[in-house]
Structure formats: C-alpha cells, structure tokens
Scaffold this motif. Sequence first.
Motif, PDB file in Angstrom:
ATOM      1  N   VAL A  77       0.859  -1.182   0.000  1.00 59.07           N
ATOM      2  CA  VAL A  77       0.000   0.000   0.000  1.00 59.07           C
ATOM      3  C   VAL A  77       0.896   1.233   0.000  1.00 59.07           C
ATOM      4  CG1 VAL A  77      -1.816   1.281   1.185  1.00 59.07           C
ATOM      5  CG2 VAL A  77      -1.774  -1.220   1.314  1.00 59.07           C
TER       6      VAL A  77
ATOM      7  N   LEU B 272      -7.179   0.459   6.713  1.00 63.11           N
ATOM      8  CA  LEU B 272      -6.124  -0.503   6.408  1.00 63.11           C
ATOM      9  C   LEU B 272      -5.988  -1.615   7.450  1.00 63.11           C
ATOM     10  CD1 LEU B 272      -3.443   2.112   5.295  1.00 63.11           C
ATOM     11  CD2 LEU B 272      -4.945   0.757   3.827  1.00 63.11           C
TER      12      LEU B 272
ATOM     13  N   ALA C  64      -5.457  -5.010   5.909  1.00 61.56           N
ATOM     14  CA  ALA C  64      -4.662  -5.052   4.677  1.00 61.56           C
ATOM     15  C   ALA C  64      -3.572  -6.119   4.731  1.00 61.56           C
ATOM     16  CB  ALA C  64      -4.039  -3.691   4.404  1.00 61.56           C
TER      17      ALA C  64
END
Length: 293
Positions: free
Chosen positions: A187, A260, A263
């Motif tokens: 990311v 997130l 994630a």
Amino acid sequence: MICVDLGSNTLRACEMDDALRIGKRAEIIVGSAAGLSEKGLAKAAMERVRAGVEQIVSEFDFSRDYKAVATEAFRVSPNAGAFFDEIERDFGVKFDIIDPALEASLTRLGIENRAAALGLDVSRSLSVDLGGASTEACFGEVSRSFRFGIVRFWEACNCNASECEKRAPAIVAEAKAFVSQFKFESVILTSGVPTTVAAILSGMDYANYDPERINGAKLTLEDFARAREIIEKAADADALVGAGRAGLVIAGICLLSALLKDAQKPFIVIDDGLREGVGVACARSILNKRRKK
C-alpha cells in the motif's frame, strides 16, 4: 515549470525540471475545507487561501510555465468559480478544478515517478491519498474517490479524538470494501498524515521536515498508534506537526487505521503526489507534441 496543488487542507507548490527532478518546494496549511457549507467556501478559508497564493507567487517565478489545480473542496463549492476569478485577477494564477478521476490519475503519476527514482516496483501496489475533504484509492487503472477527508471528518466529530476513533470504521466502510477486491502487494500512502507519522517516528518536527528522508519509509498500524500517542503527549504539538494540525493528523490516523486494518501488506510512504503528478503529465504532453512535429 511550476506545479501547484491546492487541496482541501494544504497548498503545495514545487519547481520541476526537464528531467522531472524536484527543486524548490513549498507547503502551506490553508484549511480550504474548514467551515465548508452548502453556501461554499467559508470566508476565513478563502482568506487563508489568498494569503497562501500570495506567498507562493512571491517565492516562485510564475512568468515561467505553470499548472495549478484544485480539488474536492472547490469541486463542491458553489462560490469556487468566482473565488478563482478573483485569484487570477489579483495574483495572475489560474486554477483548474479537476475531477476525482483525473486527481487520482495525476497522483498516481507522481507516486510512480518517485517510486522509479527509489527503485521501487509499485505496479501491484494500492495507492491511498487521504485528503482534507476526499480520499482517492487507486489500483492500476481503477480508481475511486470517496467523500471523506481529515478536515470534514474532524469537524463532523466536533474536534474530538475519541469520537473520531469511534466513527472512523463506518466512515471508511465503502472505501474498505472497494480496496478489498484487489490483490495488491503493498500500500502506497501519500498526503500529509502518513508523511507526518513517518516524520514523527524519524525524529523530525514540522520545521525540519525533509521529504528525502520520508520517501520510501515503511509504516505499520502500530506505528500509527505510536505517532498518535506522541502527538497527544507532546508539550508543543504545533511545533511537532504544524500549527493547528494535531487534531487533523489524529483524525487522519483514525481513518487510515480503520481503512487498512485488514490489509496485512507493507505500507510505504511517498511524499510525492498530485503536485508532482501535474508536472509529470505536463512533461509527457509536451514531449508528445514535439514527437508529432
């Protein structure tokens, strides 16, 4: 050329040369989205933007080629057009209000240009740009803009950090569902909140911020929590993160942490974004015109 990004919280300008290298930079907190209403931009916000534009005009040579763009706060403000007419009349700088798709695309260009210089492969990376009034997420050629950002969120939570933490999961739910469909390997985080978190953990304060030390930095969810604790315990939060920014950064930490949370991929910080992407796009356009001749 001169590249200018007027966002919902920050005015950013830089010089870029023919080799797409960044020279002089400027970043001014203007809070464009603060007090934003159905009537449009608040008077105080417009005054801050005017002061910011006046400052960059004094620092950069706008007689050279330049490109200036504006984003979400101005997209939704009915008085933005008249305001920019005044800016052009008084300072000679013309701003173009760009749509979310173009904003996401240009931001990705800025990220990719810096990643190439760092030797990073971001072809399988999700990029997230958390702004003052909107957030753009991009994977490959697919992008979406979501109408939440740190200024809007902080104000909606009555400038209360505990309320931000409580409400963040619901605010980011749609964006979280969007990004979860992609099989990304990392990311990429750009914009003021992740760069500030990385700076704090590197021992930098606002006055000594150095993007060269930030580009390529890696963060974890635990790092966001550590940075928040440092801000909340700071004897002088304004000196640490910039005047009036402490609450906004904490609001952004809450939003990014919620977005997130699942994630399970590396988070890489890149300072370059829309401002630099504007320059890359202009350079490519000029080169294409030369080739056609």
